[in-house]
Design an enzyme around this catalytic site. Structure first.
Site, short mmCIF file in Angstrom:
data_model
loop_
_atom_site.label_atom_id
_atom_site.label_comp_id
_atom_site.label_asym_id
_atom_site.label_seq_id
_atom_site.Cartn_x
_atom_site.Cartn_y
_atom_site.Cartn_z
N ILE A 17 74.44 -39.50 -21.15
CA ILE A 17 75.16 -38.25 -20.83
C ILE A 17 75.33 -37.38 -22.08
O ILE A 17 75.31 -36.15 -21.99
CB ILE A 17 76.51 -38.54 -20.13
CG1 ILE A 17 77.00 -37.29 -19.42
CG2 ILE A 17 77.56 -39.05 -21.09
CD1 ILE A 17 76.07 -36.76 -18.35
N SER A 39 77.49 -43.09 -33.84
CA SER A 39 76.73 -43.95 -32.95
C SER A 39 76.44 -45.26 -33.65
O SER A 39 76.17 -45.30 -34.85
CB SER A 39 75.41 -43.26 -32.58
OG SER A 39 74.58 -44.18 -31.91
N ARG A 40 76.44 -46.34 -32.84
CA ARG A 40 76.08 -47.65 -33.40
C ARG A 40 74.57 -47.78 -33.50
O ARG A 40 74.06 -48.62 -34.21
CB ARG A 40 76.64 -48.76 -32.52
CG ARG A 40 78.15 -48.67 -32.32
CD ARG A 40 78.57 -49.46 -31.10
NE ARG A 40 77.75 -49.11 -29.95
CZ ARG A 40 77.63 -49.86 -28.86
NH1 ARG A 40 78.31 -50.97 -28.76
NH2 ARG A 40 76.86 -49.48 -27.87
N LYS A 93 84.30 -38.81 -18.03
CA LYS A 93 84.91 -39.46 -16.87
C LYS A 93 84.35 -40.88 -16.74
O LYS A 93 83.23 -41.12 -17.17
CB LYS A 93 84.70 -38.67 -15.58
CG LYS A 93 83.27 -38.23 -15.26
CD LYS A 93 82.18 -39.14 -14.85
CE LYS A 93 82.28 -40.33 -14.01
NZ LYS A 93 80.94 -40.90 -13.66
N ASP A 171 81.88 -45.76 -10.58
CA ASP A 171 81.46 -44.87 -11.68
C ASP A 171 80.88 -43.57 -11.10
O ASP A 171 81.34 -42.48 -11.46
CB ASP A 171 80.46 -45.58 -12.61
CG ASP A 171 80.02 -44.68 -13.75
OD1 ASP A 171 80.78 -44.53 -14.72
OD2 ASP A 171 78.94 -44.07 -13.64
P1 NAP Z 1 74.94 -44.94 -21.68
O1 NAP Z 1 73.64 -44.22 -21.55
O2 NAP Z 1 74.94 -46.41 -21.53
O3 NAP Z 1 75.56 -44.51 -23.05
C1 NAP Z 1 76.83 -44.90 -23.44
C2 NAP Z 1 76.87 -44.91 -24.96
O4 NAP Z 1 78.19 -45.30 -25.32
C3 NAP Z 1 75.95 -45.93 -25.60
O5 NAP Z 1 74.67 -45.37 -25.83
C4 NAP Z 1 76.67 -46.25 -26.86
O6 NAP Z 1 76.33 -45.28 -27.81
C5 NAP Z 1 78.14 -45.98 -26.59
N1 NAP Z 1 78.94 -47.21 -26.54
C6 NAP Z 1 79.95 -47.51 -27.37
N2 NAP Z 1 80.48 -48.70 -27.06
C7 NAP Z 1 79.78 -49.15 -26.01
C8 NAP Z 1 79.85 -50.34 -25.25
N3 NAP Z 1 80.77 -51.29 -25.49
N4 NAP Z 1 78.97 -50.51 -24.24
C9 NAP Z 1 78.04 -49.57 -23.97
N5 NAP Z 1 77.94 -48.41 -24.66
C10 NAP Z 1 78.79 -48.21 -25.67
O7 NAP Z 1 76.00 -44.39 -20.61
P2 NAP Z 1 76.14 -42.90 -20.05
O8 NAP Z 1 75.37 -42.79 -18.78
O9 NAP Z 1 75.91 -41.93 -21.11
O10 NAP Z 1 77.68 -42.93 -19.60
C11 NAP Z 1 78.73 -42.86 -20.53
C12 NAP Z 1 79.94 -42.27 -19.82
O11 NAP Z 1 79.56 -41.00 -19.31
C13 NAP Z 1 80.41 -43.11 -18.62
O12 NAP Z 1 81.81 -43.10 -18.55
C14 NAP Z 1 79.81 -42.37 -17.42
O13 NAP Z 1 80.60 -42.49 -16.27
C15 NAP Z 1 79.85 -40.93 -17.92
N6 NAP Z 1 78.86 -40.08 -17.25
C16 NAP Z 1 77.56 -40.44 -17.14
C17 NAP Z 1 76.68 -39.62 -16.44
C18 NAP Z 1 75.22 -39.94 -16.30
O14 NAP Z 1 74.52 -39.23 -15.56
N7 NAP Z 1 74.67 -40.92 -16.99
C19 NAP Z 1 77.12 -38.44 -15.86
C20 NAP Z 1 78.45 -38.07 -16.06
C21 NAP Z 1 79.30 -38.89 -16.75
P3 NAP Z 1 75.98 -45.64 -29.30
O15 NAP Z 1 74.83 -46.57 -29.24
O16 NAP Z 1 75.65 -44.29 -29.80
O17 NAP Z 1 77.19 -46.24 -29.95
#
Ligand code: NAP
Length: 311
Positions: A17, A39-40, A93, A171
């Site tokens: 996101i 970022s990690r 969110k 989610d």
């Molecule tokens: P994602 O692709 O898995 O990315 C989450 C990022 O959070 C990871 O790349 C990581 O970044 C960081 N992170 C830090 N601690 C973590 C942990 N313990 N476990 C996993 N990741 C961790 O997820 P995402 O889809 O972006 O979603 C993140 C949030 O945005 C969620 O709450 C989701 O509901 C919301 N969201 C997502 C979307 C969508 O379409 N994907 C849409 C709207 C909202 P680093 O490696 O940089 O540390």
């Protein structure tokens, strides 16, 4: 710290996101300048990159604002530390893994005179504001949410979604609840829930919810992550004056079957426009209504264990 535009901002958690929506929306908004990423694992080109919030605070104390884009269970401590360090905070969110932790953040932001913004991107979908206005003068007979998608398609390589606290099918489901709680002309509350947990998962893969409506409407929701083929994010509302349907998560609005509105972009542009206004006005915006319904579903929900699921 007095804020001056363009507001210097750092993004924390560079996943899907952050890359799909936050980075382009910040870059398109002249009120903000992206100065750093934390970022990690990842690097964002052309700005400072740090491995932890502590490194950001040590090296760039001039950045007063952070956007937190990690999953809910990883978010509270970073939000707490950022607010403690005097930073304004935007939360993806859902705003937290529990209601109580978000209440703690609200109290800390108030105490420190900081802006805390819990975003609900789906509320900025094109159909939401017109639907809210249209419903405000009508009687709702029934409202049915159908949110059925293929988790393998939308959440690849995201093991966190199956871990307790990150809500599983809620989610995406909470996006529907964020629209529901925005367009409803009055408060409703959850009365029953059935939650399906795969045998190998800490979070549900499907949920059925029923709500009490003080004005007699039949309000229900179905979320399912095992849905292949046509993906469905629909809310259908029967009223005393015709049927309204929001489909594709609020990107389309139909009235009595006729398409009235369509538009897919702009949710995150609206989020950053609102964030800028909140920062200028020194205000916070944290509406916990969608998360409250999720919490109630976990409290009231009947748990059904289903086949193990592998993504
Ligand atoms: P994602 O692709 O898995 O990315 C989450 C990022 O959070 C990871 O790349 C990581 O970044 C960081 N992170 C830090 N601690 C973590 C942990 N313990 N476990 C996993 N990741 C961790 O997820 P995402 O889809 O972006 O979603 C993140 C949030 O945005 C969620 O709450 C989701 O509901 C919301 N969201 C997502 C979307 C969508 O379409 N994907 C849409 C709207 C909202 P680093 O490696 O940089 O540390």
């Amino acid at each position: 710290m007095t804020l001056t535009k363009p507001y210097k901002l750092a993004i924390i958690g560079v996943g899907k996101i952050a890359r799909d929506q936050h980075l382009p929306s910040i870059s398109d908004n002249p009120d903000f300048t992206l100065e750093a990423a934390v970022s990690r694992n990842a690097n964002v080109d052309g700005i400072d990159n740090f491995a932890s919030l502590a490194d950001l605070l040590d090296n760039r104390p001039d950045i007063p604002i952070v956007s937190l884009c990690m999953p809910p269970t990883a978010r509270f401590q970073i939000a707490w530390d950022a607010l403690s360090a005097g930073k304004h905070v935007l939360l993806e969110k859902p705003p937290g893994a529990t209601l109580s932790e978000v209440h703690s953040l609200i109290s800390l932001a108030e105490k420190n005179g900081l802006t805390l913004y819990a975003t609900w991107h789906s509320r900025h979908a094109i159909a939401v504001a017109p639907a809210k206005k249209w419903l405000s003068t009508r009687q709702i007979k029934s409202l049915k949410i159908i949110w059925k998608e293929d988790v393998r398609r939308w959440h690849p390589n995201q093991p966190w979604i199956w871990q307790a606290g990150n809500a599983g099918v809620f989610d995406p489901g909470i996006n529907a609840l964020s629209i529901l709680t925005e367009i409803m002309p009055h408060a409703i509350h959850l009365t029953s829930a059935d939650l399906e947990f795969p045998a190998n998962s800490e979070t549900p893969i499907a949920a059925k919810l029923q709500f009490f409506d003080p004005y007699g409407g039949d309000i229900s929701a179905e979320f399912d992550w095992r849905h292949e083929g046509h993906q469905t994010w629909d809310i259908t509302i029967e009223t005393n004056d015709g049927t309204l349907q929001l489909s594709e998560g609020g990107a389309k609005m139909y009235r009595d079957g006729q398409l009235e509105l369509e538009g897919h972009d702009g949710e995150y542009a609206a989020i950053y426009a609102h964030f800028s206004n909140l920062l200028s006005a020194q205000k916070s915006d944290v509406d916990l209504a969608p998360l409250r319904h999720v919490a109630d579903a976990f409290m009231l929900g009947r748990r059904h264990v289903t086949d193990a699921f592998f993504d």
